[in-house]
Write a protein that holds these residues in place. Structure first.
Motif, PDB file in Angstrom:
ATOM      1  N   LEU A 110       0.978  -1.256   0.056  1.00  0.00           N
ATOM      2  CA  LEU A 110      -0.170   0.047  -0.063  1.00  0.00           C
ATOM      3  C   LEU A 110       0.822   1.126  -0.031  1.00  0.00           C
ATOM      4  O   LEU A 110       0.536   2.145  -0.595  1.00  0.00           O
ATOM      5  CB  LEU A 110      -0.901  -0.059   1.163  1.00  0.00           C
ATOM      6  N   ALA A 111       2.165   1.152   0.669  1.00  0.00           N
ATOM      7  CA  ALA A 111       2.900   2.401   0.664  1.00  0.00           C
ATOM      8  C   ALA A 111       3.504   2.565  -0.716  1.00  0.00           C
ATOM      9  O   ALA A 111       3.516   3.666  -1.299  1.00  0.00           O
ATOM     10  CB  ALA A 111       4.170   2.155   1.594  1.00  0.00           C
ATOM     11  N   GLU A 112       3.559   1.645  -1.451  1.00  0.00           N
ATOM     12  CA  GLU A 112       4.420   1.542  -2.949  1.00  0.00           C
ATOM     13  C   GLU A 112       3.441   2.314  -3.681  1.00  0.00           C
ATOM     14  O   GLU A 112       3.616   2.942  -4.445  1.00  0.00           O
ATOM     15  CB  GLU A 112       4.702   0.349  -3.270  1.00  0.00           C
ATOM     16  N   ALA A 113       2.276   2.069  -3.415  1.00  0.00           N
ATOM     17  CA  ALA A 113       0.853   2.695  -4.187  1.00  0.00           C
ATOM     18  C   ALA A 113       0.626   4.078  -3.984  1.00  0.00           C
ATOM     19  O   ALA A 113      -0.290   4.578  -4.642  1.00  0.00           O
ATOM     20  CB  ALA A 113      -0.403   1.793  -4.008  1.00  0.00           C
ATOM     21  N   GLY A 114       1.262   4.590  -2.813  1.00  0.00           N
ATOM     22  CA  GLY A 114       0.957   5.956  -2.555  1.00  0.00           C
ATOM     23  C   GLY A 114       0.274   6.153  -1.189  1.00  0.00           C
ATOM     24  O   GLY A 114       0.067   7.510  -1.108  1.00  0.00           O
ATOM     25  N   PHE A 115       0.107   5.397  -0.542  1.00  0.00           N
ATOM     26  CA  PHE A 115      -0.575   5.722   0.613  1.00  0.00           C
ATOM     27  C   PHE A 115       0.271   6.004   1.785  1.00  0.00           C
ATOM     28  O   PHE A 115       1.357   5.622   2.032  1.00  0.00           O
ATOM     29  CB  PHE A 115      -1.313   4.477   1.416  1.00  0.00           C
ATOM     30  N   ALA A 116      -0.147   7.125   2.385  1.00  0.00           N
ATOM     31  CA  ALA A 116       0.995   7.918   3.102  1.00  0.00           C
ATOM     32  C   ALA A 116       1.201   7.034   4.460  1.00  0.00           C
ATOM     33  O   ALA A 116       0.339   6.406   4.855  1.00  0.00           O
ATOM     34  CB  ALA A 116       0.449   9.364   3.557  1.00  0.00           C
ATOM     35  N   GLU A 117       2.216   7.172   5.035  1.00  0.00           N
ATOM     36  CA  GLU A 117       2.653   6.601   6.364  1.00  0.00           C
ATOM     37  C   GLU A 117       1.585   6.743   7.297  1.00  0.00           C
ATOM     38  O   GLU A 117       1.255   5.966   8.192  1.00  0.00           O
ATOM     39  CB  GLU A 117       3.924   6.986   6.709  1.00  0.00           C
ATOM     40  N   GLU A 118       1.149   8.023   7.543  1.00  0.00           N
ATOM     41  CA  GLU A 118       0.036   8.412   8.369  1.00  0.00           C
ATOM     42  C   GLU A 118      -1.265   7.647   8.273  1.00  0.00           C
ATOM     43  O   GLU A 118      -2.091   7.735   9.310  1.00  0.00           O
ATOM     44  CB  GLU A 118      -0.032  10.086   8.819  1.00  0.00           C
ATOM     45  N   ASP A 119      -1.384   7.407   7.137  1.00  0.00           N
ATOM     46  CA  ASP A 119      -2.766   6.606   6.818  1.00  0.00           C
ATOM     47  C   ASP A 119      -2.604   5.004   6.770  1.00  0.00           C
ATOM     48  O   ASP A 119      -3.400   4.341   6.522  1.00  0.00           O
ATOM     49  CB  ASP A 119      -3.278   6.915   5.500  1.00  0.00           C
ATOM     50  N   LEU A 120      -1.498   4.313   7.240  1.00  0.00           N
ATOM     51  CA  LEU A 120      -1.190   3.128   7.487  1.00  0.00           C
ATOM     52  C   LEU A 120      -0.733   2.779   8.781  1.00  0.00           C
ATOM     53  O   LEU A 120       0.224   2.834   9.371  1.00  0.00           O
ATOM     54  CB  LEU A 120       0.112   2.581   6.536  1.00  0.00           C
TER      55      LEU A 120
END
Length: 497
Positions: free
Chosen positions: A89-99
């Motif tokens: 999900l991080a690779e796809a552009g989801f920000a750290e604060e949203d994971l």
């Protein structure tokens, strides 16, 4: 946002912290093994039968990779699965604060979960939607399976592996959908959340805690669950109906224990803990809880009876018309797929007895798992078991607090979005049948907190192909791919302009 997703609800244990330091190498090894696993015959079959779209290939890869994690109780691989999914999900552009990786500790037993926020622009003014799946599985013993349960195998039109149905298809499909929508640049008009739990199949520590966190920090409009519902298929694989789970039976487990002074095995005594327990279990097996019915179960049998051929379908229609019809009850009760919709069920699932081969047993315990019809009550089930056993020397002890939950409503907007997904999938309208699930899911904890929780899983299966929790769990390959647009369509209808 109502609370910062960057902070976990509880601190990880020192053991977990040390384990995370080794995780990177372990995850890479599992991913490499997964990649190598599809370079042989299964991959050749894929290439020969279909050209996969980028989305299909991505979800298949995620499916393959997470099945490789033995995310069962005691195996300590749930956190590895969490790290893998977070990375995708991080690779796809989801920000750290949203994971948010969540650590929940109960008496030294820590369980991770994952909560993912897909930020909307808030233009609808509507509350967020939460989507559920669970990352853990019931364990599988490789020596009992025909194929390695933790390697995705494609054979004879099926995907085989532990979790292929329950519930890693839900995890892979929802994860792939979030990635797909993010790549498309789609902006929802309200927030969307994934809530992936790590112990749905055992203590539900993370499930309960996640539900509480969601209630306090997200307060969704409703919750959608990937772990139930789904499409029932006829013998020829044609669709019968989309089941929509709006209620579920109460999950509770009892320990049935016979105690004895024991002694030397060369001096048998007339009472024996194992024999006493065996007699108690025989009586439990012979006990039938009374038939129960509700508006939901009657409407379910009326609808399913229109689609299921033969004696079983006729019995369903007869029961819907007259819940006292003894012949209809007998026919439905004989089918493992439907008996749970008629009544409370209790079944022995595990045994533990004795301490030495040359000693009389001092104790013998059976685990009896019950699925309680809503309204019957856990205490009344315990009393019924004690009465059926008829031996005051045998104890019946409830293992953990049970979560009883009410029936959810089926919001019109969810009904309309689901209908659009089904029409796109099958080219025609498909009946949507509200159901009560005999099995337990994460959804019970959200219902218990007052949230409508609607299970509309994208899976499709014939009843004879359901092997969840059993040997050689499988999913139809064509059904796997056919369900990959399901959540995209639903979410765009519910959170699109």
């Amino acid at each position: 946002m109502r609370a910062c997703l960057g902070h976990a609800p509880a601190l990880a244990s020192a053991r977990q912290t040390a384990k995370r330091e080794r995780r990177g190498m372990k995850v890479k090894a599992i991913l490499l093994a997964g990649a190598l696993a599809i370079t042989g015959q299964a991959a050749a079959q894929d290439t020969a039968t279909r050209d996969l779209t980028p989305h299909e290939q991505r979800v298949r890869d995620i499916y393959r990779d997470i099945i490789a994690f033995r995310s069962a109780a005691g195996q300590e691989q749930v956190d590895d699965e969490v790290a893998y999914l977070k990375g995708r999900l991080a690779e796809a552009g989801f920000a750290e604060e949203d994971l948010m990786v969540t650590d929940y500790d109960s008496n030294g037993n820590a369980t991770q979960g994952l909560i993912v926020r897909y930020r909307g622009d808030g233009s609808s003014g509507e509350k967020p939607i939460v989507l559920l799946a669970h990352m853990d599985v019931v364990d599988a013993l490789p020596e009992d399976w025909e194929r390695d349960p933790f390697t995705l195998v494609e054979e004879d039109g099926y995907f085989f592996g532990r979790g292929t149905q329950d519930n890693k298809y839900g995890v892979a499909n929802l994860t792939g959908t979030f990635i797909r929508l993010k790549e498309e640049g789609w902006m929802p008009n309200r927030d969307l959340y994934l809530a992936f739990s790590g112990d749905e199949e055992t203590g539900m520590i993370s499930t309960r805690a996640q539900a509480k966190w969601v209630a306090e920090n997200v307060d969704p409009a409703y919750v959608l669950n990937s772990d139930a519902g789904g499409i029932g298929l006829a013998d020829d694989f044609s669709p019968i109906a989309q089941q929509v789970q709006l209620a579920e039976k109460t999950y509770v487990t009892f320990d049935i224990t016979a105690a004895n002074p024991g002694g030397h095995s060369s001096r048998p005594r007339p009472d024996n803990a194992i024999y006493d327990l065996a007699a108690a279990l025989t009586r439990i097996s012979q006990h039938a809880f009374p038939v129960r019915e509700s508006e939901l179960t009657r409407s379910y049998f009326a609808a399913m009876g229109q689609s299921i051929p033969g004696e079983l379908g006729a019995a369903m229609r007869a029961f819907a018309a007259d819940p006292a019809d003894a012949a209809a009850i007998a026919t439905i009760s004989a089918d493992p797929g439907f008996v749970g919709t008629l009544r409370t069920t209790c079944v022995a699932t595990m045994l533990k007895a004795g301490h030495a081969e040359n000693a009389l047993p001092q104790s013998a315990t059976a685990t009896v798992n019950c699925r309680v019809f809503p309204g019957e009550g856990v205490e009344s089930v315990k009393a019924a078991l004690e009465q059926a056993i008829g031996n005051e020397a045998i104890s019946v002890t409830q293992r953990a607090e049970a979560t009883e939950s009410a029936m959810s409503s089926f919001p019109d907007e969810v009904r309309e979005a689901l209908a659009k997904s089904l029409a796109a999938r099958f080219g025609r309208p498909i009946p949507m049948v509200p159901t009560m699930s005999s099995g337990g899911t994460d959804g019970m904890h959200y219902r218990a907190l007052g949230y409508d929780t609607i299970a509309i899983g994208a899976g499709a299966s014939r009843s004879q192909d359901i092997y969840a929790h059993g040997l050689n769990e499988r999913m139809r390959v064509d059904a796997f791919y056919a369900g990959l647009d399901h959540w995209s369509i639903v979410l765009k209808e519910l959170a699109g302009d």
